[in-house]
Design a protein around this motif. Structure first.
Motif, PDB file in Angstrom:
ATOM      1  N   LEU A   3      39.665  27.360  44.448  1.00 35.43           N
ATOM      2  CA  LEU A   3      39.663  27.567  42.998  1.00 35.43           C
ATOM      3  C   LEU A   3      40.045  28.990  42.639  1.00 35.43           C
ATOM      4  CD1 LEU A   3      39.013  26.612  40.100  1.00 35.43           C
ATOM      5  CD2 LEU A   3      36.608  27.228  40.533  1.00 35.43           C
ATOM      6  N   ALA A   4      39.468  29.975  43.348  1.00 37.04           N
ATOM      7  CA  ALA A   4      39.782  31.375  43.056  1.00 37.04           C
ATOM      8  C   ALA A   4      41.251  31.663  43.280  1.00 37.04           C
ATOM      9  CB  ALA A   4      38.904  32.288  43.905  1.00 37.04           C
ATOM     10  N   SER A   5      41.812  31.115  44.377  1.00 35.26           N
ATOM     11  CA  SER A   5      43.230  31.338  44.667  1.00 35.26           C
ATOM     12  C   SER A   5      44.112  30.712  43.588  1.00 35.26           C
ATOM     13  CB  SER A   5      43.561  30.751  46.044  1.00 35.26           C
ATOM     14  OG  SER A   5      44.951  30.867  46.316  1.00 35.26           O
ATOM     15  N   HIS A   6      43.762  29.492  43.155  1.00 31.05           N
ATOM     16  CA  HIS A   6      44.568  28.829  42.135  1.00 31.05           C
ATOM     17  C   HIS A   6      44.507  29.573  40.804  1.00 31.05           C
ATOM     18  CE1 HIS A   6      46.512  25.542  39.992  1.00 31.05           C
ATOM     19  NE2 HIS A   6      45.561  25.672  39.064  1.00 31.05           N
ATOM     20  N   LEU A   7      43.300  29.991  40.380  1.00 31.65           N
ATOM     21  CA  LEU A   7      43.181  30.703  39.112  1.00 31.65           C
ATOM     22  C   LEU A   7      43.908  32.037  39.149  1.00 31.65           C
ATOM     23  CD1 LEU A   7      39.470  29.987  38.097  1.00 31.65           C
ATOM     24  CD2 LEU A   7      41.542  29.073  37.067  1.00 31.65           C
ATOM     25  N   ASN A   8      43.859  32.698  40.311  1.00 34.14           N
ATOM     26  CA  ASN A   8      44.581  33.968  40.436  1.00 34.14           C
ATOM     27  C   ASN A   8      46.086  33.738  40.287  1.00 34.14           C
ATOM     28  OD1 ASN A   8      44.316  36.855  40.954  1.00 34.14           O
ATOM     29  ND2 ASN A   8      45.453  36.416  42.837  1.00 34.14           N
ATOM     30  N   ASN A   9      46.591  32.642  40.873  1.00 36.30           N
ATOM     31  CA  ASN A   9      48.014  32.307  40.718  1.00 36.30           C
ATOM     32  C   ASN A   9      48.353  31.986  39.261  1.00 36.30           C
ATOM     33  OD1 ASN A   9      48.466  32.642  43.466  1.00 36.30           O
ATOM     34  ND2 ASN A   9      48.064  30.484  43.942  1.00 36.30           N
ATOM     35  N   VAL A  10      47.406  31.314  38.570  1.00 34.49           N
ATOM     36  CA  VAL A  10      47.625  31.023  37.151  1.00 34.49           C
ATOM     37  C   VAL A  10      47.700  32.310  36.343  1.00 34.49           C
ATOM     38  CG1 VAL A  10      46.608  29.961  35.093  1.00 34.49           C
ATOM     39  CG2 VAL A  10      46.574  28.740  37.266  1.00 34.49           C
ATOM     40  N   PHE A  11      46.803  33.265  36.653  1.00 30.92           N
ATOM     41  CA  PHE A  11      46.847  34.567  35.962  1.00 30.92           C
ATOM     42  C   PHE A  11      48.207  35.222  36.153  1.00 30.92           C
ATOM     43  CE2 PHE A  11      41.978  35.179  36.536  1.00 30.92           C
ATOM     44  CZ  PHE A  11      41.779  34.246  35.540  1.00 30.92           C
ATOM     45  N   VAL A  12      48.674  35.247  37.406  1.00 30.32           N
ATOM     46  CA  VAL A  12      49.941  35.918  37.718  1.00 30.32           C
ATOM     47  C   VAL A  12      51.097  35.244  36.998  1.00 30.32           C
ATOM     48  CG1 VAL A  12      51.540  36.500  39.567  1.00 30.32           C
ATOM     49  CG2 VAL A  12      49.089  36.760  39.932  1.00 30.32           C
ATOM     50  N   GLN A  13      51.124  33.895  37.034  1.00 31.14           N
ATOM     51  CA  GLN A  13      52.223  33.171  36.408  1.00 31.14           C
ATOM     52  C   GLN A  13      52.244  33.393  34.891  1.00 31.14           C
ATOM     53  OE1 GLN A  13      54.562  31.610  38.078  1.00 31.14           O
ATOM     54  NE2 GLN A  13      55.675  31.009  36.199  1.00 31.14           N
ATOM     55  N   TYR A  61      29.247  34.465  43.040  1.00 30.31           N
ATOM     56  CA  TYR A  61      29.497  35.531  42.060  1.00 30.31           C
ATOM     57  C   TYR A  61      30.537  36.528  42.547  1.00 30.31           C
ATOM     58  CZ  TYR A  61      28.519  38.797  38.323  1.00 30.31           C
ATOM     59  OH  TYR A  61      28.643  39.605  37.222  1.00 30.31           O
ATOM     60  N   GLY A  62      30.680  36.683  43.843  1.00 34.21           N
ATOM     61  CA  GLY A  62      31.669  37.623  44.367  1.00 34.21           C
ATOM     62  C   GLY A  62      33.087  37.213  43.977  1.00 34.21           C
ATOM     63  N   LYS A  63      33.421  35.936  44.173  1.00 35.34           N
ATOM     64  CA  LYS A  63      34.761  35.459  43.798  1.00 35.34           C
ATOM     65  C   LYS A  63      34.939  35.463  42.287  1.00 35.34           C
ATOM     66  CE  LYS A  63      35.688  32.608  47.894  1.00 35.34           C
ATOM     67  NZ  LYS A  63      34.552  33.099  48.676  1.00 35.34           N
ATOM     68  N   TYR A  64      33.868  35.126  41.563  1.00 34.75           N
ATOM     69  CA  TYR A  64      33.929  35.186  40.094  1.00 34.75           C
ATOM     70  C   TYR A  64      34.229  36.605  39.629  1.00 34.75           C
ATOM     71  CZ  TYR A  64      31.979  35.565  35.364  1.00 34.75           C
ATOM     72  OH  TYR A  64      31.788  35.854  34.047  1.00 34.75           O
ATOM     73  N   GLU A  65      33.602  37.573  40.240  1.00 34.88           N
ATOM     74  CA  GLU A  65      33.824  38.967  39.839  1.00 34.88           C
ATOM     75  C   GLU A  65      35.223  39.421  40.223  1.00 34.88           C
ATOM     76  OE1 GLU A  65      30.992  42.842  39.758  1.00 34.88           O
ATOM     77  OE2 GLU A  65      31.341  41.924  41.707  1.00 34.88           O
ATOM     78  N   GLY A  66      35.727  38.936  41.358  1.00 29.83           N
ATOM     79  CA  GLY A  66      37.087  39.278  41.748  1.00 29.83           C
ATOM     80  C   GLY A  66      38.099  38.749  40.743  1.00 29.83           C
ATOM     81  N   LEU A  67      37.914  37.494  40.293  1.00 31.88           N
ATOM     82  CA  LEU A  67      38.800  36.940  39.268  1.00 31.88           C
ATOM     83  C   LEU A  67      38.708  37.732  37.962  1.00 31.88           C
ATOM     84  CD1 LEU A  67      38.327  33.082  39.748  1.00 31.88           C
ATOM     85  CD2 LEU A  67      40.418  34.394  40.141  1.00 31.88           C
ATOM     86  N   THR A  68      37.488  38.146  37.625  1.00 31.44           N
ATOM     87  CA  THR A  68      37.312  38.949  36.406  1.00 31.44           C
ATOM     88  C   THR A  68      38.086  40.254  36.493  1.00 31.44           C
ATOM     89  OG1 THR A  68      35.095  38.011  36.132  1.00 31.44           O
ATOM     90  CG2 THR A  68      35.596  40.005  34.894  1.00 31.44           C
ATOM     91  N   THR A  69      38.011  40.914  37.648  1.00 30.73           N
ATOM     92  CA  THR A  69      38.726  42.177  37.828  1.00 30.73           C
ATOM     93  C   THR A  69      40.236  41.965  37.779  1.00 30.73           C
ATOM     94  OG1 THR A  69      36.895  42.973  39.190  1.00 30.73           O
ATOM     95  CG2 THR A  69      38.982  44.161  39.352  1.00 30.73           C
ATOM     96  N   ASN A  70      40.724  40.909  38.437  1.00 30.30           N
ATOM     97  CA  ASN A  70      42.172  40.631  38.421  1.00 30.30           C
ATOM     98  C   ASN A  70      42.654  40.332  36.998  1.00 30.30           C
ATOM     99  OD1 ASN A  70      42.278  40.968  41.164  1.00 30.30           O
ATOM    100  ND2 ASN A  70      42.140  38.779  41.641  1.00 30.30           N
ATOM    101  N   TYR A  71      41.869  39.560  36.258  1.00 30.66           N
ATOM    102  CA  TYR A  71      42.265  39.247  34.882  1.00 30.66           C
ATOM    103  C   TYR A  71      42.356  40.525  34.048  1.00 30.66           C
ATOM    104  CZ  TYR A  71      42.134  37.232  30.204  1.00 30.66           C
ATOM    105  OH  TYR A  71      42.423  36.910  28.899  1.00 30.66           O
ATOM    106  N   MET A  72      41.366  41.411  34.210  1.00 29.21           N
ATOM    107  CA  MET A  72      41.401  42.657  33.451  1.00 29.21           C
ATOM    108  C   MET A  72      42.601  43.506  33.846  1.00 29.21           C
ATOM    109  SD  MET A  72      37.442  43.892  33.017  1.00 29.21           S
ATOM    110  CE  MET A  72      37.104  43.919  34.770  1.00 29.21           C
ATOM    111  N   ASP A  73      42.922  43.556  35.148  1.00 29.87           N
ATOM    112  CA  ASP A  73      44.067  44.359  35.596  1.00 29.87           C
ATOM    113  C   ASP A  73      45.367  43.842  35.003  1.00 29.87           C
ATOM    114  OD1 ASP A  73      42.401  45.964  37.043  1.00 29.87           O
ATOM    115  OD2 ASP A  73      42.686  44.880  38.935  1.00 29.87           O
ATOM    116  N   TYR A  74      45.591  42.514  35.073  1.00 27.31           N
ATOM    117  CA  TYR A  74      46.830  41.941  34.544  1.00 27.31           C
ATOM    118  C   TYR A  74      46.919  42.142  33.028  1.00 27.31           C
ATOM    119  CZ  TYR A  74      47.268  39.585  39.081  1.00 27.31           C
ATOM    120  OH  TYR A  74      47.369  39.305  40.414  1.00 27.31           O
TER     121      TYR A  74
END
Length: 913
Positions: free
Chosen positions: A347-357, A418-431
């Motif tokens: 899930l984390a990998s897919h959402l990160n790809n969605v953010f990037v796309q 929560y670790g993966k959730y926080e990683g997605l949060t950080t990636n979303y903020m960066d993008y």
């Protein structure tokens, strides 16, 4: 003791409406003997209150005083120490234990007996009497509130008792039945004694008559006792028979208990097995969805969401003690953990790809939108016309709509990993921070170009034409620190409002651009700036609110929670637009509040909003310092709106910070205007007229009233008005004092008349006192100027009559003034002959010309002043005639012109000019 008791009743208790029932002389146990008295009292009013009062002698020893009082219902225990052996010691248990030693055992026993009787009669909560002889505790309490409850104390029985109301009424009725009850007391007493003897005899006969009935009752009681003995014998035999039955039933019951226990254990075991099977079994469809479910389609997302919820329910089952020891339970828990880790990673990998796309797609649109702005050497004005006619920000709603499909999965990830959730949060903020930086900076760049373009079309900055590249350099220079922009007053005021003289000098070049006046161009430019600034705020506000609402929904940041088994952050700070998270190795700590986390995410995502707003505000202030009025009203309204929605939100906080900068610019604008007033220099060769800063105040007030109509920050404008008007008043007086060409009264009169007219027209409520003051100053200086000017046409005549008034003031009688050598009739006639009608008219004509030279055409006060001079001249004429009539009676001396001549002179002079 009786004397002491009477003294205490008289001095202490009677004034307090209390009745003393018992008294004991005591001292505290184990301490130096200092005697005092414990008194049992009742109040004479209902409801009756029973107290225990401690009384002691005063230090001087001549009177008693009340020291301490306890309510009897607070008494818990009375301890007499020994019920058999006589002992003077006893304890009273109130909120604490008080230990006493009585002076005599008899007093102690009497006091305890009185307390027991009062308790039986008045207190619902009974007091515990321990170690007390049963002889002291009687079975009943004497009836009647006024009877002595102390029992055997002979002194108490003999003491005088006050009659109550009922007793007094009975005695009065009895005395009314006897005529000599008052006149012959002895006969009345004998009569009562005889009647008492008769009643005693009747009582004795009644008792003797009832003796037979008592004997019959005693006989019946003896027979009843015999019957009871027979029943007890039968009950004993029955009890022996039941004992054998009980033993047999106990054996049967024990056998049944063992059978029931075995069945119960089997049912519990079956229940536990069913519980584990039902709650820790995950359907195969859910397992397949977690391992292979399609996270890109709506149906696949729904299947994965249901499977993730089912997995969470299985993992969050509350096991009973001992379940975790079962091998099957451990195996199933490990399987669930593996499924959770595998799905969380996928899930984390897919959402990160969605953010990037999504970021790539939005960035492509941004590049296409701002292409021409980024081409070196390209004309930015044409870019604005071709690609940025609408000052708008890109809409992220489709992006948010696509991501909100994963909101429930994000909540699951937050609760499980929560670790993966926080990683997605950080990636979303960066993008998003990089994307919004480009969007917002381009948006503000267009707004700055529109502002500078609008100014060039209207004013051309009142300087030589500049190249387009200079505009770009100016807007780029605004990306520096806002402190540099506000640090130098001279650089910021290059484009500020000039004095009225400078405005007039520029008007000729400005009017060549069309039929609009210079003030019309100012208003047009400011209105356009106001629209641009409002458009900027109106675009930013929904963008920030939409993003904050999306963050709250997507990342599920709506409640305070802490995730068990996950390392917590002990510090989350924003420094230079970055969000840092530090881990605490000492143990688990609670998370920062959800609202704070939303704010921190918004601060990083929109880190460029506040600097860009400050740069835009600085540019607007540099273009025209009066723009700060528009910005203060607009920014205040948006801050008020944002605070009504959420006073702690990022938008409310950011706009509030920017509002502080706008307020500073507004205050600086007011200070600059006051400084310009102080720096005004008036030409010594030309008349003053209406001062430039007076006209500028009128312009400022008219503009401010149109801007601040129904504004939230009206108080700031009222404070600015007060500062400005005081500066105007002070500097008008300063210029009037320094004026050489124009009389001081004329400067004050004209300018304060203009100020009064301005305040009357604008109707500014906070300046009502200043409006009255301006009118008063205008009136005073008008009168002063008129009086001073009228002294010149009839100078000798004025001097003569001033001398006459001086002699009268010194004590010379009015009819004797003509005998003064310098003021006799001949001298008066000589002075009057010097002012025939023609001379007077000639003098007034010269006065009119002089007044015309003093007054300016702008204020148009010539006719007002001339009419005031006419009234003052007529007043002086009547005054002179009155002095002649009083000081020179019968002389027949009169002025060589009449009041009608004066009216004709003034009218003809005004018409001729």
């Amino acid at each position: 003791m009786t004397a002491i008791k009477h003294a205490l009743q008289r001095d202490i208790f009677t004034p307090n409406d209390e009745r003393l029932l018992s008294i004991v002389n005591v001292c505290k146990a184990g301490k130096k003997k200092r005697n005092c008295f414990l008194c049992a009292t009742v109040t004479t009013e209902r409801p009756v209150q029973v107290n225990v009062v401690k009384v002691k002698k005063s230090d001087k020893g001549d009177f008693y005083k009340r020291q301490t009082a306890w309510v009897l219902r607070d008494l818990a225990v009375v301890d007499a120490k020994d019920a058999i052996k006589e002992n003077p010691e006893f304890d009273l248990h109130f909120e604490k234990v008080y230990k006493w030693v009585a002076s005599s055992i008899a007093e102690k026993n009497t006091f305890i007996s009185c307390i027991w009787k009062l308790n039986q009669r008045y207190i619902r909560k009974k007091i515990d009497f321990i170690n007390v002889s049963s002889q002291l505790l009687e079975e009943s309490v004497p009836s009647g509130e006024n009877q002595n409850v102390a029992g055997g104390d002979e002194e108490v029985v003999d003491e005088y008792q006050e009659l109550n109301a009922r007793e007094e009424q009975d005695i009065e009725i009895m005395m009314e039945g006897c005529e000599y009850a008052i006149s012959n007391a002895e006969a009345f007493a004998d009569k009562l004694s005889r009647e008492l003897q008769v009643l005693d005899g009747a009582n004795i006969h009644s008792i003797m008559a009832s003796e037979k009935q008592v004997n019959i009752l005693m006989k019946l009681l003896d027979e009843a006792l015999k019957e009871v003995d027979q029943i007890e014998v039968k009950l004993s035999s029955y009890e022996e028979m039941l004992q054998s039955v009980k033993e047999q039933m106990d054996q049967i019951s024990e056998s049944n208990h063992l059978i029931h226990l075995s069945n119960t254990n089997n049912l519990k075991l079956l229940s536990e097995i069913e519980f584990l099977v039902n709650h820790m079994d995950l359907a195969k469809g859910h397992i397949k969805a977690l391992q292979e479910g399609d996270l890109s389609s709506s149906r696949g997302i729904e299947a994965c969401t249901n499977a993730a919820d089912a997995l969470l329910q299985c993992m969050s089952v509350t096991l009973q003690p001992g379940h975790e020891m079962l091998h099957a339970v451990k195996q199933q828990q490990q399987r669930f953990s593996d499924l959770r880790e595998q799905f969380a990673r996928r899930l984390a990998s897919h959402l990160n790809n969605v953010f990037v796309q999504q970021f790539i797609e939005l960035e492509k649109g941004l590049i296409n939108r701002s292409y021409y702005l980024s081409v070196p050497g390209h004309d930015q004005s044409s870019t604005l016309a071709q690609h940025s006619i609408e000052l708008t920000l890109p809409n992220h709603h489709p992006f948010h709509r696509d991501l909100l499909r994963y909101a429930k999965l994000m909540e699951w990830l937050k609760n499980t990993d929560y670790g993966k959730y926080e990683g997605l949060t950080t990636n979303y903020m960066d993008y998003l921070s990089r994307l919004y930086d480009r969007e917002i900076k381009d948006f503000f760049e267009v707004a700055k170009i529109k502002m500078t373009g609008a100014t060039k079309e209207g004013k051309k900055f009142a300087t030589l034409p500049r190249k387009e590249s200079a505009v770009k350099q100016e807007t780029e220079s605004l990306h520096g620190s806002s402190g540099k922009l506000t640090g130098s007053t001279s650089s910021l005021n290059k484009l500020s409002v000039q004095s009225s003289g400078n405005r007039r000098s520029q008007s000729s070049s400005l009017l060549d651009m069309g039929n609009m006046s210079a003030s019309d161009l100012d208003v047009a430019d400011r209105t356009k700036f106001d629209k641009i600034f409002e458009q900027v705020l109106s675009e930013l506000e929904p963008l920030c609110l939409a993003e904050q609402d999306f963050i709250s929904k997507f990342f599920k940041l709506q409640q305070h929670l802490s995730i068990p088994g996950t390392p917590m952050s002990d510090a989350e700070e924003v420094d230079g637009g970055t969000l840092s998270r530090a881990h605490n190795t000492a143990g688990l700590q609670s998370m920062t509040s959800e609202n704070h986390m939303i704010r921190q995410m918004m601060i990083k995502i929109f880190r460029c909003v506040e600097p860009e707003l400050n740069h835009l505000i600085a540019l607007g202030d540099k273009i025209d310092s009066f723009n700060s009025l528009y910005m203060l009203v607009k920014m205040s309204h948006h801050v008020w709106t944002a605070q009504n929605v959420d006073p702690t939100s990022f938008l409310s906080t950011t706009l509030g910070n920017v509002l502080v900068t706008v307020k500073r610019n507004f205050d600086k604008c007011i200070s600059n205007q006051i400084k310009q007033m102080e720096d005004v220099k008036i030409s010594k060769k030309s008349k003053v007229g209406i001062l430039p800063f007076v006209a500028e105040f009128e312009e400022f007030a008219a503009l401010a009233e149109s801007i601040f109509r129904n504004a939230e920050r009206r108080g700031d404008l009222d404070k600015a008005y007060l500062k400005l008007i005081r500066g105007v008043f002070t500097n008008v007086e300063k210029v009037a004092n320094e004026s050489q060409k124009t009389p001081r009264d004329v400067v004050m009169m004209e300018n304060f008349h203009h100020i009064f007219a301005t305040l009357s027209r604008l109707k500014i409520s906070c300046l009502e006192a200043e409006k009255k003051e301006a009118k008063q100053k205008y009136t005073d200086h008008l009168q002063s100027y008129v009086i001073y000017s009228l002294g010149q046409p009839l100078e000798k005549l004025n001097h003569f009559f001033e001398g006459v008034e001086a002699r009268v003031a010194q004590g010379v009688r009015e009819e004797e003034v003509s005998y003064q050598l310098a003021f006799n009739k001949q001298e008066l006639r000589k002075v009057i002959k010097e002012y025939p009608g023609k001379e007077v008219k000639k003098g007034l004509d010269n006065l009119y010309k002089k007044v015309d030279k003093h007054l300016c055409e702008e204020e148009n006060l010539l006719q007002v002043v001339w009419h005031s001079m006419q009234d003052e001249f007529i007043r002086q004429y009547k005054h002179f005639e009155g002095l002649i009539a009083r000081c020179y009676p019968g002389s027949g001396i009169t002025m060589e012109f009449t009041i009608q001549d004066i009216l004709d002179y003034f009218s003809s002079i005004a018409q001729s000019h």
